[in-house]
Design a protein around this motif. Structure first.
Motif, PDB file in Angstrom:
ATOM      1  N   PHE A  57      17.170 -70.899  37.780  1.00 30.21           N
ATOM      2  CA  PHE A  57      16.939 -69.476  37.539  1.00 30.21           C
ATOM      3  C   PHE A  57      17.888 -68.580  38.301  1.00 30.21           C
ATOM      4  O   PHE A  57      18.047 -67.414  37.945  1.00 30.21           O
ATOM      5  N   LEU A  58      18.487 -69.114  39.402  1.00 32.02           N
ATOM      6  CA  LEU A  58      19.339 -68.231  40.176  1.00 32.02           C
ATOM      7  C   LEU A  58      20.804 -68.612  40.055  1.00 32.02           C
ATOM      8  O   LEU A  58      21.659 -67.786  39.747  1.00 32.02           O
ATOM      9  N   PRO A  67      22.464 -68.807  36.034  1.00 26.83           N
ATOM     10  CA  PRO A  67      22.912 -67.527  35.476  1.00 26.83           C
ATOM     11  C   PRO A  67      24.096 -66.956  36.229  1.00 26.83           C
ATOM     12  O   PRO A  67      25.009 -66.390  35.630  1.00 26.83           O
ATOM     13  N   ALA A 108      26.989 -68.860  35.023  1.00 27.72           N
ATOM     14  CA  ALA A 108      27.314 -68.588  33.620  1.00 27.72           C
ATOM     15  C   ALA A 108      27.857 -67.184  33.427  1.00 27.72           C
ATOM     16  O   ALA A 108      28.735 -66.964  32.600  1.00 27.72           O
ATOM     17  N   GLN A 109      27.337 -66.243  34.190  1.00 35.25           N
ATOM     18  CA  GLN A 109      27.730 -64.873  33.918  1.00 35.25           C
ATOM     19  C   GLN A 109      28.780 -64.337  34.856  1.00 35.25           C
ATOM     20  O   GLN A 109      29.501 -63.412  34.502  1.00 35.25           O
ATOM     21  N   PRO A 114      32.961 -67.450  34.254  1.00 33.55           N
ATOM     22  CA  PRO A 114      33.892 -66.601  33.487  1.00 33.55           C
ATOM     23  C   PRO A 114      35.046 -66.102  34.351  1.00 33.55           C
ATOM     24  O   PRO A 114      36.190 -66.081  33.916  1.00 33.55           O
ATOM     25  N   ASP A 120      38.706 -67.007  33.346  1.00 35.20           N
ATOM     26  CA  ASP A 120      39.615 -65.929  32.965  1.00 35.20           C
ATOM     27  C   ASP A 120      40.834 -65.880  33.861  1.00 35.20           C
ATOM     28  O   ASP A 120      41.930 -65.570  33.407  1.00 35.20           O
ATOM     29  N   GLY A 153      36.756 -75.021  29.527  1.00 38.65           N
ATOM     30  CA  GLY A 153      35.511 -75.118  28.794  1.00 38.65           C
ATOM     31  C   GLY A 153      34.689 -73.849  28.875  1.00 38.65           C
ATOM     32  O   GLY A 153      34.931 -72.998  29.704  1.00 38.65           O
ATOM     33  N   PRO A 154      33.714 -73.766  27.989  1.00 39.02           N
ATOM     34  CA  PRO A 154      32.886 -72.559  27.961  1.00 39.02           C
ATOM     35  C   PRO A 154      32.027 -72.454  29.206  1.00 39.02           C
ATOM     36  O   PRO A 154      31.708 -73.471  29.829  1.00 39.02           O
ATOM     37  N   PRO A 155      31.674 -71.251  29.586  1.00 39.57           N
ATOM     38  CA  PRO A 155      30.902 -71.045  30.817  1.00 39.57           C
ATOM     39  C   PRO A 155      29.422 -71.312  30.601  1.00 39.57           C
ATOM     40  O   PRO A 155      28.620 -70.397  30.489  1.00 39.57           O
ATOM     41  N   PHE A 156      29.059 -72.610  30.556  1.00 40.97           N
ATOM     42  CA  PHE A 156      27.664 -72.935  30.331  1.00 40.97           C
ATOM     43  C   PHE A 156      26.780 -72.555  31.502  1.00 40.97           C
ATOM     44  O   PHE A 156      25.584 -72.392  31.354  1.00 40.97           O
ATOM     45  N   GLY A 157      27.375 -72.496  32.682  1.00 36.45           N
ATOM     46  CA  GLY A 157      26.528 -72.242  33.839  1.00 36.45           C
ATOM     47  C   GLY A 157      26.015 -73.524  34.432  1.00 36.45           C
ATOM     48  O   GLY A 157      25.972 -73.703  35.632  1.00 36.45           O
ATOM     49  N   THR A 158      25.616 -74.444  33.558  1.00 32.15           N
ATOM     50  CA  THR A 158      25.211 -75.758  34.048  1.00 32.15           C
ATOM     51  C   THR A 158      26.466 -76.612  34.174  1.00 32.15           C
ATOM     52  O   THR A 158      27.560 -76.138  33.957  1.00 32.15           O
ATOM     53  N   ALA A 210      35.466 -68.733  23.990  1.00 29.87           N
ATOM     54  CA  ALA A 210      35.221 -70.132  23.645  1.00 29.87           C
ATOM     55  C   ALA A 210      33.830 -70.299  23.059  1.00 29.87           C
ATOM     56  O   ALA A 210      32.877 -69.671  23.514  1.00 29.87           O
ATOM     57  N   VAL A 263      24.542 -67.880  28.152  1.00 26.45           N
ATOM     58  CA  VAL A 263      25.950 -68.300  28.145  1.00 26.45           C
ATOM     59  C   VAL A 263      26.749 -67.507  27.134  1.00 26.45           C
ATOM     60  O   VAL A 263      26.400 -67.442  25.961  1.00 26.45           O
TER      61      VAL A 263
END
Lengths: 324, 291, 350
Positions: free
Chosen positions: A142-143, A146, A149-150, A154, A158, A172-177, C155, C213
């Motif tokens: 929860f902490l 996110p 990921a956010q 990124p 970037d 790769g995409p910013p899954f956060g996990t 992406a 995401v």
């Protein structure tokens, strides 16, 4: 006992041991010994149980089970490679992050902190160790996820994504996990263990050694580096391996944040799997007697072997020093 | 004290002063880094506890303790998971403690250095740090598959296996701390060995042993993985140990992954309850040890 | 003394437990486990049915795969799965399969600047995305269909179900139906080997991950998208029209169901119809045909009987599609014919 005989001129009669006493002794001793043997048998049963359970998978896939990277439930092809990779990589990354911080905390607690600070901070570190792992999982999910990921991921993608070699590490995409997030959570989890062991071990250094070094004009860091660390080197490594053992087997904290993908990805942001997270996640749908269940038990066996080796090494190193 | 009376090269005052500055600088950098590391560690603890309190407190109410789990949107509580956790932890500790006590006694009183003792100590240490999910898998194989069902009993046994090595370690350590003169005095009075151990040694080490038990309780109260494959969890009120049984960590695991806000809030409340319980037990154990 | 205090504590614990036991009346309980797809509905049905039927439902949303495993192992009273089991599997496990309701699977996205139901996608595009072949949202193939949107250079982060899932089964059935390549490389199952993306637990986890995401795409049962205000997409159906995920579209698809399929396994994937939503599915209940406890089996049937009679409003309120009455009657007939204890049918309950 012979002293009693020499005290008096009249030799006291040698009384036979009381019946109830010796019977009680026999029963109690047998109970204690039996409990000890029970513990031995328990470990044996666990190893045997996991091996027998995984036998179907071992027999079907052979050594390829350990190295195979396919995990295909549709085709019923299972390989432990990805899970082993994820287990080892997250644990090692976690250690890389945790050991310096743990060392810093131990150093601070033993040499730098004023005595009024030692107890509360030491307790705080030990409390961190006592927090159940599912709490770490929730906090991470929860902490940290996110945030990753956010904000973090990124940002890194970037700004560093285009750099040739380093960019691949963070692609790769910013899954956060993912592997990095799981490693971070694991690092925070094992940090207090390693710090506590290091602190205890640093405290075993005889003060005279340190005082001699200080007397020669060494700075605090030089004392630690040249006196404390060499003296405790073996135990420190033992403590680190203990932390490694914990990190390898951690389930709940990792399952929330690892991303659950059966792929080996070059990127640290990529999702992955550890043995513990695969077992926890896929266990529910494995029917009794199925190949999938056998594969999961086989994974459990492999994890046990890895943990066993690491924990044995750790114990060997720690018991040498902290022997009573 | 002229330079010529000291053997060797004349001392370069500038170089040594520079070296001294460098050493002090290194020392300062490292010391600051260590202080920062400690701050980081404490900050994490504050963050975790803070998040727990912030999210958990707002969800905490009397209802959480008095109402059973209900579907999302129906304003339920956590009564059955709490009771389930209490029961399984209690029984697990009840099963595991005597075994651990006997093994620890064996190691400390009967046979300190025999091959058997070394093996038992080794095995106990392995079990202490072994991944708890594997213990859950093992109990699944021996207590769930043959009986065809998940049960509270399987959960209790899994927890008991985790309790044993903790109690073994603390019992052995605490008994070893007792002076041998105590034992000799009791034997000298004619007491059989088993009475010496149970009536004197155990009593003398009681606070230490109790600490070990409390620490074991704290550890198993928060365990989730072993219960995943043994007691499964139960959304309804059930005290039956031969049926799936709810427990707080399992419910948190289920609720936290859900998208329902009220369930997530309850998950935080449950997490807060567990953490307070575990930390409370730890602090109690610690203060007991100090007495 | 320490032991006295421990004793008092234990006694207090027992007393508390005893008091709380008496506070809760014993109710008939039925346990079920499986699909997270219909979970919101079963929970609401369970709560609504408690008073009128006296039955308490304990349903665990662990995924269709786990649900099938558990009912095979007879560790629960009924299993729930979106993926129908084959006739061989049902015979082998001695199970009766019947549908509880119907629902739809939608795609959810999190693309900066794209609003609800604006993005147009096709089955082929989705296959390519989940195969890892299309990796950016401003890929020409996607832009081609969405000229009026500005798609960012972000992406694509595909999200799938990490646990064994009937929703996955439905999703990959659709993708395999529209793409040979997907069928060959990934195939159909409750758990498949995903070439790209990350996994999340439950419909709930997928919804949460997509929400967090940037650039994510996932698949969930419509109720989850609706109740969590997630951004859904249009999809091109077999007739070539782009449809929005609305109740009308779902019902249009459901109306095409051929219930004469064995074991009620009507296939509604990519069905015909100008306004049909391409991914609609019934969700099934699995019941042992030789239950060990007649009363519990009866209670399961009483529960679903009540739901068929009284639960339609709840279902439509959550965007599920109730079964036609003819199907419900056929189900009751199947209960009588197929579920027996000691040679006697368990239904109708006396």
């Amino acid at each position: 006992m012979s002293q009693a005989a020499t005290l008096n001129s009249a030799t006291p009669t040698v009384r036979p041991a009381r019946r109830s006493g010796s019977l009680g002794d026999m029963i109690f001793a047998a109970a204690c010994r039996g409990a000890g043997i029970f513990v031995l048998l328990l470990l044996g049963a666990i190893i045997a149980g996991l091996f027998i359970g995984g036998w179907d998978a071992f027999r079907t896939f052979g050594p390829a089970f350990v190295t195979g990277t396919d995990w295909d439930p549709v085709q019923e092809v299972f390989g432990a490679g990805v899970s082993i990779y994820g287990t080892v990589v997250t644990a090692v990354l976690a250690l890389i992050m945790a050991v310096p911080v743990a060392f810093g905390i131990a150093f601070f607690l033993t040499e730098l902190a004023p005595s009024w600070m030692r107890r509360p901070v030491g307790t705080a570190v030990e409390l961190l160790a006592a927090v159940p792992s599912i709490i770490y999982g929730m906090w991470g999910f929860f902490l940290i996820v996110p945030f990753m990921a956010q904000t973090f991921q990124p940002f890194v993608i970037d700004n560093f994504g285009e750099i040739p070699v380093i960019g691949d590490l963070f692609a790769g995409p910013p899954f956060g996990t993912g592997i990095l997030t799981a490693a971070i959570i694991l690092a925070i989890m094992v940090l207090p263990f390693i710090a506590a062991v290091m602190r205890d071990v640093f405290n075993t250094v005889p003060p005279v050694f340190k005082e001699s070094a200080y007397g020669l004009g060494c700075t605090t860091w030089e004392v630690v580096r040249n006196v404390v660390l060499p003296y405790t080197r073996v135990s420190v490594v033992g403590g680190i391996m203990l932390g490694l053992g914990r990190a390898l087997g951690e389930t709940m904290a990792v399952t929330f944040v690892i991303g659950n993908a059966n792929r080996i990805s070059a990127s640290l942001f990529g999702p992955g799997n550890t043995i513990a997270s695969v077992v926890a996640l896929e266990f529910g749908e494995a029917t009794m007697g199925s190949l999938k269940l056998s594969a999961l038990l086989g994974l459990g066996f492999i994890l046990f072997v890895i943990s066993f080796i690491v924990l044995s090494l750790s114990r060997f190193m720690l018991r040498q020093r902290v022997q009573k | 004290m002229s330079h010529s009376s000291i053997p060797g090269r004349p001392k370069d005052l500038k170089a040594s002063a520079a070296l001294g500055r460098k050493r002090r600088r290194t020392d300062l950098i490292i010391r600051t880094a260590c202080f920062a590391a400690t701050i980081i560690g404490v900050l994490f603890l504050i963050s975790i506890l803070g998040t727990l309190f912030w999210n958990g407190f707002s969800a905490l109410s009397l209802k959480v303790f008095t109402d059973v789990t209900r579907p999302p949107g129906s304003d339920g509580g956590l009564l059955n998971p709490i009771i389930g956790s209490v029961i399984q932890t209690f029984i697990g500790t009840l099963i595991g403690t005597p075994i651990g006590l006997l093994v620890g006694t064996y190691l400390a009183e009967y046979s300190k250095a025999s091959p058997l003792a070394h093996s038992v100590r080794f095995v106990s240490d392995i079990l202490l740090s072994a991944p708890s999910i594997l213990i859950g898998l093992f109990v699944y194989q021996v207590l769930v598959v043959p009986f065809g069902g998940f049960s509270g009993w399987a959960g209790c046994v899994a927890l008991a296996i985790i309790v044993i090595p903790i109690v073994v370690r603390t019992t052995e350590d605490m008994l070893r701390l007792l002076p041998d003169t105590l034992r000799e005095a009791v034997i000298g009075l004619g007491a059989p060995k088993w009475k010496m151990i149970t009536l004197v040694c155990w009593r003398a080490a009681a606070s230490g042993i109790l600490t070990g038990i409390l620490l074991a309780v704290a550890r198993v109260a928060g365990e989730t993985a072993p219960l995943l494959f043994t007691s499964l969890g139960n959304l309804n009120w059930s005290l039956s140990l031969s049926a799936p049984m709810a427990s707080l960590p399992l419910t948190i695991y289920a609720y936290a992954g859900s998208p329902y806000q009220d369930w997530i809030a309850l998950a935080w409340a449950g997490a807060l309850i567990i953490t307070l319980g575990v930390l409370g037990l730890n602090i109690a154990a610690r203060s007991l040890l100090r007495k | 003394m320490v032991s006295n205090r421990l004793l008092a504590l234990a006694a207090g614990l027992v007393a508390t437990v005893g008091v709380t036991v008496s506070a809760f009346a014993q109710q008939a309980t039925i346990t079920g486990a499986g699909a997270s797809f219909p979970n919101p509905l079963y929970q609401k049905w369970g709560e609504a049915a408690r008073q009128p039927t006296g039955i308490q439902l304990n349903y665990q949303s662990v995924g269709s795969g786990a649900g099938q495993a558990q009912i095979r192992n007879r560790t629960v009273d009924f299993g729930a799965s979106d993926a129908p089991m084959t006739a061989e599997q049902l015979t082998e496990a001695n199970l009766l399969q019947f549908p509880a309701t119907m629902g739809s699977v939608v795609a959810i996205v999190n693309i900066p600047g794209v609003e609800n139901n604006r993005l147009r996608l096709t089955g082929e595009l989705l296959s390519a995305i989940y195969l890892g072949q299309i990796t950016k949202w401003n890929d020409p193939k996607i832009v081609e269909l969405n000229r009026e949107l500005t798609l960012p250079n972000v992406a694509i982060a595909p999200v799938y179900r990490a646990d064994g899932s009937g929703t996955t089964f439905v999703w990959v059935s659709y993708l395999s139906a529209v793409s040979q390549e997907f069928q060959g490389k990934v195939g159909v199952g409750t758990s498949v080997r995903w070439p790209a993306g990350t996994g999340a637990r439950g419909n709930e986890g997928v919804a949460g991950t997509v929400r967090n995401v940037r650039g994510a795409i996932g698949y969930v049962e419509h109720a989850y998208a609706h109740s969590n205000n997630l951004v859904t997409t249009q999809l091109r159906n077999k007739a070539g029209n782009f449809v929005t995920p609305t109740t009308e579209a779902f019902q249009a698809a459901a109306a095409n169901a051929d219930w004469s399929a064995p074991n009620f396994a009507a296939n509604l994937i990519d069905t015909h119809g100008a306004t049909s939503w391409p991914i609609v599915t019934p969700t099934f209940i699995l019941l042992p045909r030789n239950p060990s406890d007649a009363t519990r089996a009866q209670n399961v049937m009483r529960f679903f009987d009540w739901a068929y009679r009284n639960g339609d409003a709840i279902a439509t309120g959550l965007d599920y599609i109730p079964l036609p009455e003819s199907v419900e009657n056929a189900i009751r007939a199947a209960w009588t014919a197929q579920v027996q204890v000691d040679g006697k049918p368990v239904w109708p309950a006396n």
